[in-house]
Each structure stands twice: as C-alpha cells, then as structure tokens.
Write an enzyme that holds these catalytic residues in place. Structure first.
Site, mmCIF file in Angstrom:
data_model
loop_
_atom_site.group_PDB
_atom_site.id
_atom_site.type_symbol
_atom_site.label_atom_id
_atom_site.label_comp_id
_atom_site.label_asym_id
_atom_site.label_seq_id
_atom_site.Cartn_x
_atom_site.Cartn_y
_atom_site.Cartn_z
ATOM 1 N N ASP A 174 3.323 -7.173 12.951
ATOM 2 C CA ASP A 174 2.354 -6.775 11.943
ATOM 3 C C ASP A 174 2.636 -7.559 10.659
ATOM 4 O O ASP A 174 3.667 -7.380 10.027
ATOM 5 C CB ASP A 174 2.474 -5.272 11.680
ATOM 6 N N TYR A 198 1.856 -10.249 2.449
ATOM 7 C CA TYR A 198 3.304 -10.133 2.656
ATOM 8 C C TYR A 198 4.017 -11.481 2.528
ATOM 9 O O TYR A 198 5.239 -11.514 2.397
ATOM 10 C CB TYR A 198 3.635 -9.583 4.052
ATOM 11 N N HIS A 214 -7.132 -4.779 4.462
ATOM 12 C CA HIS A 214 -5.826 -4.268 4.033
ATOM 13 C C HIS A 214 -5.950 -3.009 3.165
ATOM 14 O O HIS A 214 -5.263 -2.016 3.393
ATOM 15 C CB HIS A 214 -5.091 -5.375 3.255
ATOM 16 N N LYS A 242 -3.954 -9.158 8.038
ATOM 17 C CA LYS A 242 -4.858 -8.365 7.200
ATOM 18 C C LYS A 242 -5.541 -9.192 6.118
ATOM 19 O O LYS A 242 -4.957 -10.133 5.573
ATOM 20 C CB LYS A 242 -4.068 -7.226 6.541
#
Length: 319
Positions: free
Chosen positions: A52, A57, A120, A87
């Site tokens: 994920d 990130y 997201h 996302k």
C-alpha cells in the site's frame, strides 16, 4: 523462516483478488530510499505481496525498485504476484489531472498498471499546499465527487488500474459518490482497529458491496499522529497472553475475522513476520465479545493533520 501464504479475497468491482494483509509504506519522517527499498524486499521475503503506497508517502519509487529487484532475485516469478495499491493525492483531485496523476504514479512504480487506485482524502487541496497543516483556509476546497469519480472510472477503463476506490470516505460521501457512479468503488480504506471499530460505516459498506480496508490497525504506534491505545490495551493483552500471541496479533486477527483487509506497517523484520502470523488460529466468542465492548476513540483527525478549519471538522464529524 518460510514464506507465509496470505489468503486472497474478491473485492467488488476490482478485476482481481486482493491479499487480505498489505504492507503499509507511509512513514513520517520518510526513510531514505535505500532503507525503504530494503524493508520492502524483506517484506517480500516474509510473504507480503500486497503493498500500500501513495504519491503523498514518497514511497512509490523505492517500492518500484524493490519489485524490480524481487523479480531479478527470483523472489517472485512475475509482476502478477503483486497487488499494488496507490492513491490520488488531493492536489491532483480535479477531473483533468487524474489520469496524468495515475500515469505519474505508474512511472514511479515502473508498472503498466496498479491493482487498486484510491482517492486519498475527501478534499481537494490547491497547488500552494506543500506541507501540513495547511496555512490558509482558501487552500482547502471541497471535492467535486462526481467529476473526480468520472476520471477515476476513465483510468480503470484505460487499463491503468484494475480497481478504483476511496479512502477516508464517510457514509454521506459514499452516498453522494454512488448516486452518479457507473463503477462503484471496490474499497473504502479507513482507520479501523479494536478501539475504532467503525460499526456503522462497515454495515453501510456491506449493504453497498464496498470492501473495507483497515489502516492504522495497531493505532499507528510510534508515528507523530499515532497512539499506544491498541498495543497497550489491557483486554487485548489478556487475550494475547491466553492465546500465546501478541496484542498486535490479536488486533489483526480480530480485524481479519470482521471480514476486512488490513494494511500494517513495520520495518522491523521480526514484527513484519509476526503481523502475518494471524492465520491457523482464531479468537473465541468470548474474546470477540470483550473486544466488541472496548471504549471507542478515533485516532486520526483531519483537523489535526490539515488544520482545524470548518471543512476538516465537518469530515471528522461525519460517520
């Protein structure tokens, strides 16, 4: 130690099955790319196949490199063995920016498609936002769910992703999305743990055929927004002791028994493997009843992350 075989499940409108446990890659502050890549490779050795990630990130590139390395080393035979979720970041949450954002993530990941692409956050952020919390209220905009979802559907129809879904969506936001969607969301990834059980949202999603993915299943312990209320919960500790397990394993097993999938993050080699050791045993009815009665408290609040503006407070108040 051998490789753990993780069960897979069908999720709604997604074109392939998804492993029920995924390795999370959100770390704050982010590690250097080599450290991240090494941790992901270690996770692949342990048996993780679902990863994920997200544009926000900064872990897409190291994950792409780790997958390429795993193929070179023969840890996996083909790309098809991986299930990759990424996302759409809120700065790209406009109709004409979504397919380009998908392609940018694919480039970072060195992939031709991802398996799941999620919205997201249920907001749009203006281009001026470079870090959190957001400095000005006018930089936070409502999400135009209808047009954004149309572009998400276009990305799936183009073959850029096998499945599309959302993250952090309330029943109210899902209702709005479903009123115009041609392809229903396959997944709603939300915070969920024994101390934030999301009963109402889970019931709603079950009715609508939307699969729940649980993030922060252990309370995002050791992160700046996390807490120790799961790993140091007395009830989970007592159940763990009786079962010869850790409180973390009891929490993850409980989630699995609720029929949700789990995203759990650890860069620690031993804990990575422990987090996969939730199969081949089960909780008793009494254990489950005790967990069902735990006091409930949400961990992640948008007001804390984005700032205490009306729009983030409204999201936090929705169930």
């Amino acid at each position: 130690m051998g490789v753990t075989q993780v069960p897979e499940i069908s999720v709604g409108s997604c074109d392939r099955t998804m492993p029920v446990i995924g390795m999370g890659t959100s770390t704050n502050p982010p590690p250097d790319p080599e450290t991240a890549k090494a941790a992901m490779l270690e996770a692949m050795r342990a048996g993780y196949r679902h990863f994920d990630t997200a544009f926000a990130y900064g872990s897409e590139k190291p994950l792409g490199e780790a997958m390429a390395e795993a193929l070179r080393l023969g840890l996996v035979k083909s790309r098809d063995e991986f299930f990759i979720t990424t996302k759409l970041w809120s700065s790209f949450a406009e109709k004409d920016m979504i397919v380009p954002a998908m392609k940018m993530s694919l480039s970072n990941l060195q992939l031709e498609y991802v398996d799941m692409y999620l919205i997201h956050w249920p907001v749009r952020l203006s281009k001026e936002v470079t870090n959190m919390p957001v400095k000005k209220r006018e930089y936070i905009l409502p999400l135009d769910i209808k047009s954004v979802w149309e572009a998400m559907e276009e990305g799936k129809n183009l073959g850029l992703t096998k499945g599309i879904g959302v993250s952090n969506f309330s029943c109210k936001k899902l209702e709005e999305l479903l009123s115009t969607a041609k392809i229903p969301p396959a997944v709603n990834q939300v915070e969920m743990s024994p101390i934030w059980q999301q009963k109402q949202l889970r019931e709603y999603c079950t009715q609508k055929g939307i699969h729940i993915g649980a993030y922060s299943p252990l309370g995002a312990y050791n992160t700046k927004w996390g807490h120790n209320r799961v790993v140091e919960c007395d009830v989970l500790g007592e159940i763990a002791k009786a079962r010869g397990k850790t409180p973390a394993q009891v929490s993850l097993r409980w989630l699995y028994e609720q029929g949700v999938s789990i995203v759990t993050k650890s860069f620690n080699k031993q804990r990575m493997r422990e987090n996969l050791d939730i199969f081949g045993w089960s909780l008793t009815e009494e254990d489950s009843e005790r967990i069902a009665q735990l006091p409930q408290k949400k961990g992640l609040l948008f007001a804390d992350v984005i700032g205490p503006y009306d729009i983030s407070l409204e999201i936090d108040a929705e169930i």
